[in-house]
Design a protein around this motif. Structure first.
Motif, PDB file in Angstrom:
ATOM      1  N   ASP A 154      11.610   6.431  -8.140  1.00 18.14           N
ATOM      2  CA  ASP A 154      11.672   6.128  -9.563  1.00 18.14           C
ATOM      3  C   ASP A 154      10.348   6.161 -10.294  1.00 18.14           C
ATOM      4  OD1 ASP A 154      14.497   5.603  -9.851  1.00 18.14           O
ATOM      5  OD2 ASP A 154      14.163   3.844  -8.604  1.00 18.14           O
ATOM      6  N   ARG A 155       9.271   6.425  -9.592  1.00 13.06           N
ATOM      7  CA  ARG A 155       7.970   6.457 -10.252  1.00 13.06           C
ATOM      8  C   ARG A 155       7.842   7.724 -11.089  1.00 13.06           C
ATOM      9  NH1 ARG A 155       2.574   7.361 -10.223  1.00 13.06           N
ATOM     10  NH2 ARG A 155       1.258   5.536 -10.438  1.00 13.06           N
ATOM     11  N   LEU A 156       7.437   7.542 -12.326  1.00 13.74           N
ATOM     12  CA  LEU A 156       7.288   8.702 -13.228  1.00 13.74           C
ATOM     13  C   LEU A 156       5.899   9.271 -13.169  1.00 13.74           C
ATOM     14  CD1 LEU A 156       9.200   7.310 -16.280  1.00 13.74           C
ATOM     15  CD2 LEU A 156      10.052   8.849 -14.536  1.00 13.74           C
ATOM     16  N   LEU A 208       0.804  -1.226   0.000  1.00 11.72           N
ATOM     17  CA  LEU A 208       0.000   0.000   0.000  1.00 11.72           C
ATOM     18  C   LEU A 208       0.839   1.280   0.000  1.00 11.72           C
ATOM     19  CD1 LEU A 208      -2.617  -1.137   2.689  1.00 11.72           C
ATOM     20  CD2 LEU A 208      -2.772  -1.386   0.203  1.00 11.72           C
ATOM     21  N   PRO A 209       1.764   1.426  -0.966  1.00 10.18           N
ATOM     22  CA  PRO A 209       2.548   2.672  -1.007  1.00 10.18           C
ATOM     23  C   PRO A 209       1.648   3.861  -1.348  1.00 10.18           C
ATOM     24  CG  PRO A 209       2.997   1.337  -2.939  1.00 10.18           C
ATOM     25  CD  PRO A 209       2.105   0.531  -2.054  1.00 10.18           C
ATOM     26  N   CYS A 210       1.819   4.952  -0.631  1.00  8.72           N
ATOM     27  CA  CYS A 210       0.952   6.111  -0.879  1.00  8.72           C
ATOM     28  C   CYS A 210       1.220   6.724  -2.250  1.00  8.72           C
ATOM     29  CB  CYS A 210       1.078   7.138   0.236  1.00  8.72           C
ATOM     30  SG  CYS A 210       2.729   7.731   0.533  1.00  8.72           S
ATOM     31  N   GLU A 211       2.376   6.448  -2.843  1.00  5.20           N
ATOM     32  CA  GLU A 211       2.710   6.986  -4.164  1.00  5.20           C
ATOM     33  C   GLU A 211       2.154   6.144  -5.303  1.00  5.20           C
ATOM     34  OE1 GLU A 211       5.768   8.053  -1.176  1.00  5.20           O
ATOM     35  OE2 GLU A 211       5.025   6.144  -1.866  1.00  5.20           O
ATOM     36  N   PHE A 212       1.434   5.082  -4.995  1.00  3.53           N
ATOM     37  CA  PHE A 212       0.953   4.160  -6.024  1.00  3.53           C
ATOM     38  C   PHE A 212       0.166   4.881  -7.110  1.00  3.53           C
ATOM     39  CE2 PHE A 212      -2.214   1.129  -7.672  1.00  3.53           C
ATOM     40  CZ  PHE A 212      -1.353   0.221  -8.255  1.00  3.53           C
ATOM     41  N   GLY A 213      -0.764   5.715  -6.716  1.00  2.85           N
ATOM     42  CA  GLY A 213      -1.496   6.513  -7.685  1.00  2.85           C
ATOM     43  C   GLY A 213      -2.705   5.840  -8.305  1.00  2.85           C
ATOM     44  N   LEU A 227       8.947   0.303  -1.687  1.00  4.97           N
ATOM     45  CA  LEU A 227       8.521   1.634  -1.246  1.00  4.97           C
ATOM     46  C   LEU A 227       9.451   2.712  -1.789  1.00  4.97           C
ATOM     47  CD1 LEU A 227       7.505   0.830   2.433  1.00  4.97           C
ATOM     48  CD2 LEU A 227       5.988   1.205   0.480  1.00  4.97           C
ATOM     49  N   LEU A 228      10.765   2.457  -1.762  1.00  5.10           N
ATOM     50  CA  LEU A 228      11.721   3.436  -2.299  1.00  5.10           C
ATOM     51  C   LEU A 228      11.588   3.570  -3.811  1.00  5.10           C
ATOM     52  CD1 LEU A 228      14.886   2.686  -0.147  1.00  5.10           C
ATOM     53  CD2 LEU A 228      13.493   4.772  -0.141  1.00  5.10           C
ATOM     54  N   LEU A 229      11.311   2.468  -4.483  1.00  5.50           N
ATOM     55  CA  LEU A 229      11.128   2.545  -5.928  1.00  5.50           C
ATOM     56  C   LEU A 229       9.946   3.445  -6.266  1.00  5.50           C
ATOM     57  CD1 LEU A 229      12.567   1.115  -8.372  1.00  5.50           C
ATOM     58  CD2 LEU A 229      10.510  -0.252  -8.527  1.00  5.50           C
TER      59      LEU A 229
END
Length: 129
Positions: free
Chosen positions: A127-129, A86-91, A121-123
């Motif tokens: 690295d998420r565009l 559940l990364p908050c950056e998932f989008g 989580l770090l990825l």
């Protein structure tokens, strides 16, 4: 078999269609051995074994799974692991960790604490565009 007719704005027709599609998809996947009735604890143990393998791959200090460059292996593992972490950056459409039941939250936090979980989580953060 009854003929299904999709009518725009018909909520119950949409529910009926989804139920029929789900039933047939599950039936086909079960027939091909793609779905089983293993208990959740057994599935979680299998997931933890995969995370342990990824932990081992990362134990030499590499930044990515296959070395020093982002590859499809990193993206694939992170995409598959995201619903577990559940990364908050998932989008995308996904629960937030604060909204899940306490027992599930403990499992998510345990997976997040592993080197594989930290990697994912770090990825997503870096690295998420």
């Amino acid at each position: 078999m009854r003929k299904l007719v999709y009518a725009a704005g018909s909520f119950w027709r949409e529910i009926e269609l989804l139920a029929v599609l789900f039933f047939h998809t599950k039936k086909r996947c079960s027939a091909k051995g793609l779905v089983d009735d293993k208990p959740p604890g057994e599935r979680l143990a299998y997931i933890k074994k995969i995370f342990e393998k990824v932990d081992g791959m990362l134990s030499d200090g590499r930044k990515y799974l296959t070395g020093d460059r982002l590859t499809i292996a990193d993206i694939a593992f992170s995409a598959v692991a995201a619903p577990l972490l559940l990364p908050c950056e998932f989008g995308g459409a996904m629960a937030v960790i604060q909204a899940v039941p306490a027992e599930m939250r403990r499992e998510v936090e345990e997976l997040r604490a592993t080197p594989a979980g930290q990697f994912v989580l770090l990825l997503y953060q870096d690295d998420r565009l």
